[in-house]
Design a protein around this motif. Structure first.
Motif, PDB file in Angstrom:
ATOM      1  N   PHE A   1       0.844  -1.185   0.000  1.00 35.04           N
ATOM      2  CA  PHE A   1       0.000   0.000   0.000  1.00 35.04           C
ATOM      3  C   PHE A   1       0.883   1.240   0.000  1.00 35.04           C
ATOM      4  O   PHE A   1       2.080   1.170   0.249  1.00 35.04           O
ATOM      5  N   TYR A   2       0.266   2.379  -0.302  1.00 35.51           N
ATOM      6  CA  TYR A   2       1.002   3.639  -0.271  1.00 35.51           C
ATOM      7  C   TYR A   2       0.123   4.738   0.322  1.00 35.51           C
ATOM      8  O   TYR A   2      -1.093   4.686   0.279  1.00 35.51           O
ATOM      9  N   LEU A   3       0.774   5.718   0.906  1.00 34.55           N
ATOM     10  CA  LEU A   3       0.138   6.919   1.435  1.00 34.55           C
ATOM     11  C   LEU A   3       0.864   8.105   0.821  1.00 34.55           C
ATOM     12  O   LEU A   3       2.078   8.066   0.635  1.00 34.55           O
ATOM     13  N   ASN A   4       0.134   9.164   0.498  1.00 35.29           N
ATOM     14  CA  ASN A   4       0.805  10.336  -0.062  1.00 35.29           C
ATOM     15  C   ASN A   4       0.112  11.612   0.373  1.00 35.29           C
ATOM     16  O   ASN A   4      -1.018  11.610   0.823  1.00 35.29           O
ATOM     17  N   GLY A   5       0.818  12.694   0.236  1.00 36.79           N
ATOM     18  CA  GLY A   5       0.292  14.023   0.505  1.00 36.79           C
ATOM     19  C   GLY A   5       0.639  14.928  -0.657  1.00 36.79           C
ATOM     20  O   GLY A   5       1.706  14.807  -1.254  1.00 36.79           O
ATOM     21  N   ASN A   6      -0.267  15.830  -1.005  1.00 39.62           N
ATOM     22  CA  ASN A   6      -0.066  16.720  -2.145  1.00 39.62           C
ATOM     23  C   ASN A   6      -0.433  18.145  -1.777  1.00 39.62           C
ATOM     24  O   ASN A   6      -1.211  18.388  -0.854  1.00 39.62           O
ATOM     25  N   LEU A   7       0.102  19.064  -2.539  1.00 41.47           N
ATOM     26  CA  LEU A   7      -0.273  20.459  -2.469  1.00 41.47           C
ATOM     27  C   LEU A   7      -0.884  20.811  -3.820  1.00 41.47           C
ATOM     28  O   LEU A   7      -0.211  20.733  -4.845  1.00 41.47           O
ATOM     29  N   LEU A   8      -2.176  21.164  -3.839  1.00 41.26           N
ATOM     30  CA  LEU A   8      -2.905  21.368  -5.081  1.00 41.26           C
ATOM     31  C   LEU A   8      -3.183  22.847  -5.316  1.00 41.26           C
ATOM     32  O   LEU A   8      -3.443  23.595  -4.380  1.00 41.26           O
ATOM     33  N   ASP A   9      -3.150  23.242  -6.564  1.00 46.24           N
ATOM     34  CA  ASP A   9      -3.498  24.597  -6.959  1.00 46.24           C
ATOM     35  C   ASP A   9      -3.840  24.582  -8.443  1.00 46.24           C
ATOM     36  O   ASP A   9      -3.371  23.724  -9.185  1.00 46.24           O
ATOM     37  N   TYR A  10      -4.656  25.507  -8.880  1.00 46.31           N
ATOM     38  CA  TYR A  10      -4.991  25.642 -10.290  1.00 46.31           C
ATOM     39  C   TYR A  10      -4.055  26.660 -10.937  1.00 46.31           C
ATOM     40  O   TYR A  10      -3.679  27.652 -10.321  1.00 46.31           O
ATOM     41  N   ARG A  11      -3.736  26.427 -12.182  1.00 53.67           N
ATOM     42  CA  ARG A  11      -3.051  27.427 -12.992  1.00 53.67           C
ATOM     43  C   ARG A  11      -4.113  27.980 -13.924  1.00 53.67           C
ATOM     44  O   ARG A  11      -4.538  27.319 -14.863  1.00 53.67           O
ATOM     45  N   ILE A  12      -4.558  29.185 -13.667  1.00 51.99           N
ATOM     46  CA  ILE A  12      -5.682  29.758 -14.390  1.00 51.99           C
ATOM     47  C   ILE A  12      -5.153  30.740 -15.423  1.00 51.99           C
ATOM     48  O   ILE A  12      -4.443  31.690 -15.100  1.00 51.99           O
ATOM     49  N   VAL A  13      -5.504  30.484 -16.678  1.00 53.07           N
ATOM     50  CA  VAL A  13      -5.179  31.395 -17.778  1.00 53.07           C
ATOM     51  C   VAL A  13      -6.506  31.943 -18.287  1.00 53.07           C
ATOM     52  O   VAL A  13      -7.320  31.206 -18.834  1.00 53.07           O
ATOM     53  N   LEU A  14      -6.713  33.226 -18.082  1.00 50.64           N
ATOM     54  CA  LEU A  14      -7.996  33.836 -18.400  1.00 50.64           C
ATOM     55  C   LEU A  14      -7.943  34.587 -19.719  1.00 50.64           C
ATOM     56  O   LEU A  14      -6.910  35.139 -20.102  1.00 50.64           O
ATOM     57  N   ASN A  15      -9.070  34.606 -20.387  1.00 47.91           N
ATOM     58  CA  ASN A  15      -9.220  35.401 -21.593  1.00 47.91           C
ATOM     59  C   ASN A  15      -9.308  36.867 -21.165  1.00 47.91           C
ATOM     60  O   ASN A  15     -10.137  37.223 -20.320  1.00 47.91           O
ATOM     61  N   PRO A  16      -8.475  37.756 -21.715  1.00 51.71           N
ATOM     62  CA  PRO A  16      -8.509  39.154 -21.288  1.00 51.71           C
ATOM     63  C   PRO A  16      -9.867  39.824 -21.510  1.00 51.71           C
ATOM     64  O   PRO A  16     -10.228  40.750 -20.797  1.00 51.71           O
ATOM     65  N   ARG A  17     -10.627  39.338 -22.465  1.00 48.47           N
ATOM     66  CA  ARG A  17     -11.922  39.959 -22.738  1.00 48.47           C
ATOM     67  C   ARG A  17     -12.984  39.564 -21.715  1.00 48.47           C
ATOM     68  O   ARG A  17     -13.827  40.370 -21.334  1.00 48.47           O
ATOM     69  N   TYR A  18     -12.940  38.285 -21.238  1.00 49.49           N
ATOM     70  CA  TYR A  18     -14.001  37.799 -20.363  1.00 49.49           C
ATOM     71  C   TYR A  18     -13.568  37.566 -18.918  1.00 49.49           C
ATOM     72  O   TYR A  18     -14.379  37.653 -18.016  1.00 49.49           O
ATOM     73  N   GLY A  19     -12.316  37.248 -18.677  1.00 48.43           N
ATOM     74  CA  GLY A  19     -11.908  36.855 -17.333  1.00 48.43           C
ATOM     75  C   GLY A  19     -11.170  37.916 -16.548  1.00 48.43           C
ATOM     76  O   GLY A  19     -10.741  37.673 -15.434  1.00 48.43           O
ATOM     77  N   MET A  20     -11.031  39.115 -17.109  1.00 50.54           N
ATOM     78  CA  MET A  20     -10.290  40.159 -16.419  1.00 50.54           C
ATOM     79  C   MET A  20     -11.088  41.458 -16.433  1.00 50.54           C
ATOM     80  O   MET A  20     -11.880  41.709 -17.326  1.00 50.54           O
ATOM     81  N   TYR A  21     -10.837  42.262 -15.419  1.00 52.36           N
ATOM     82  CA  TYR A  21     -11.456  43.577 -15.333  1.00 52.36           C
ATOM     83  C   TYR A  21     -10.393  44.555 -14.877  1.00 52.36           C
ATOM     84  O   TYR A  21      -9.904  44.474 -13.749  1.00 52.36           O
ATOM     85  N   GLU A  22      -9.973  45.441 -15.757  1.00 51.94           N
ATOM     86  CA  GLU A  22      -8.943  46.452 -15.475  1.00 51.94           C
ATOM     87  C   GLU A  22      -7.677  45.812 -14.890  1.00 51.94           C
ATOM     88  O   GLU A  22      -7.216  46.160 -13.815  1.00 51.94           O
ATOM     89  N   ASN A  23      -7.130  44.824 -15.590  1.00 50.31           N
ATOM     90  CA  ASN A  23      -5.903  44.120 -15.197  1.00 50.31           C
ATOM     91  C   ASN A  23      -6.023  43.361 -13.871  1.00 50.31           C
ATOM     92  O   ASN A  23      -5.025  43.101 -13.209  1.00 50.31           O
ATOM     93  N   HIS A  24      -7.211  43.033 -13.430  1.00 48.88           N
ATOM     94  CA  HIS A  24      -7.427  42.210 -12.239  1.00 48.88           C
ATOM     95  C   HIS A  24      -8.137  40.927 -12.673  1.00 48.88           C
ATOM     96  O   HIS A  24      -9.110  40.979 -13.440  1.00 48.88           O
ATOM     97  N   ASN A  25      -7.696  39.804 -12.172  1.00 44.14           N
ATOM     98  CA  ASN A  25      -8.349  38.532 -12.481  1.00 44.14           C
ATOM     99  C   ASN A  25      -9.684  38.435 -11.758  1.00 44.14           C
ATOM    100  O   ASN A  25      -9.787  38.778 -10.575  1.00 44.14           O
ATOM    101  N   LEU A  26     -10.683  37.964 -12.455  1.00 44.81           N
ATOM    102  CA  LEU A  26     -11.990  37.782 -11.833  1.00 44.81           C
ATOM    103  C   LEU A  26     -12.142  36.396 -11.207  1.00 44.81           C
ATOM    104  O   LEU A  26     -13.074  36.155 -10.464  1.00 44.81           O
ATOM    105  N   VAL A  27     -11.232  35.487 -11.505  1.00 44.54           N
ATOM    106  CA  VAL A  27     -11.267  34.138 -10.936  1.00 44.54           C
ATOM    107  C   VAL A  27      -9.917  33.877 -10.269  1.00 44.54           C
ATOM    108  O   VAL A  27      -8.869  34.112 -10.857  1.00 44.54           O
TER     109      VAL A  27
END
Length: 113
Positions: A45-71
């Motif tokens: 058997f095995y046991l493990n631990g992870n550190l998870l995070d998303y790498r979010i690439v947003l469309n400048p037209r829909y996912g950003m507002y004045e150089n700030h990420n909305l997500v």
């Protein structure tokens, strides 16, 4: 380091290993698991631990507002466990199966206005 001192240290180490029989074992003792690799099926058997995070690439037209990420995402830790099964096919080929379960929780923040 002095060459003479280095030679003396190596000679003393080799002499001690020879006198002590390198691993302090008796001559007639068998290894505990000498036929372990010859079994048809073995498992573990095995046991493990992870550190998870998303790498979010947003469309400048829909996912950003004045150089700030909305997500945005927050890093989280996770824990996993699973089994390892090894099936021996012949002397040179094994099949290994590792089913497992990962316990994780992710958090996304949507800053919509």
């Amino acid at each position: 380091m002095n060459k003479f001192l280095l030679k003396a240290l190596v000679l003393a180490s080799v002499s001690f290993a020879t006198v002590a029989n390198a691993q302090f074992r008796t001559r007639n003792r068998m290894d505990k698991l000498e036929d372990f690799d010859q079994k048809k099926v073995s498992w573990g058997f095995y046991l493990n631990g992870n550190l998870l995070d998303y790498r979010i690439v947003l469309n400048p037209r829909y996912g950003m507002y004045e150089n700030h990420n909305l997500v945005s995402s927050k890093e989280s830790t996770s824990f996993g466990a699973g089994l390892i099964a090894k099936f021996r096919l012949n002397d040179y080929l094994d099949v290994r199966v590792e089913p497992g379960l990962q316990f994780a929780q992710r958090q996304l923040t949507f800053n919509t206005r």
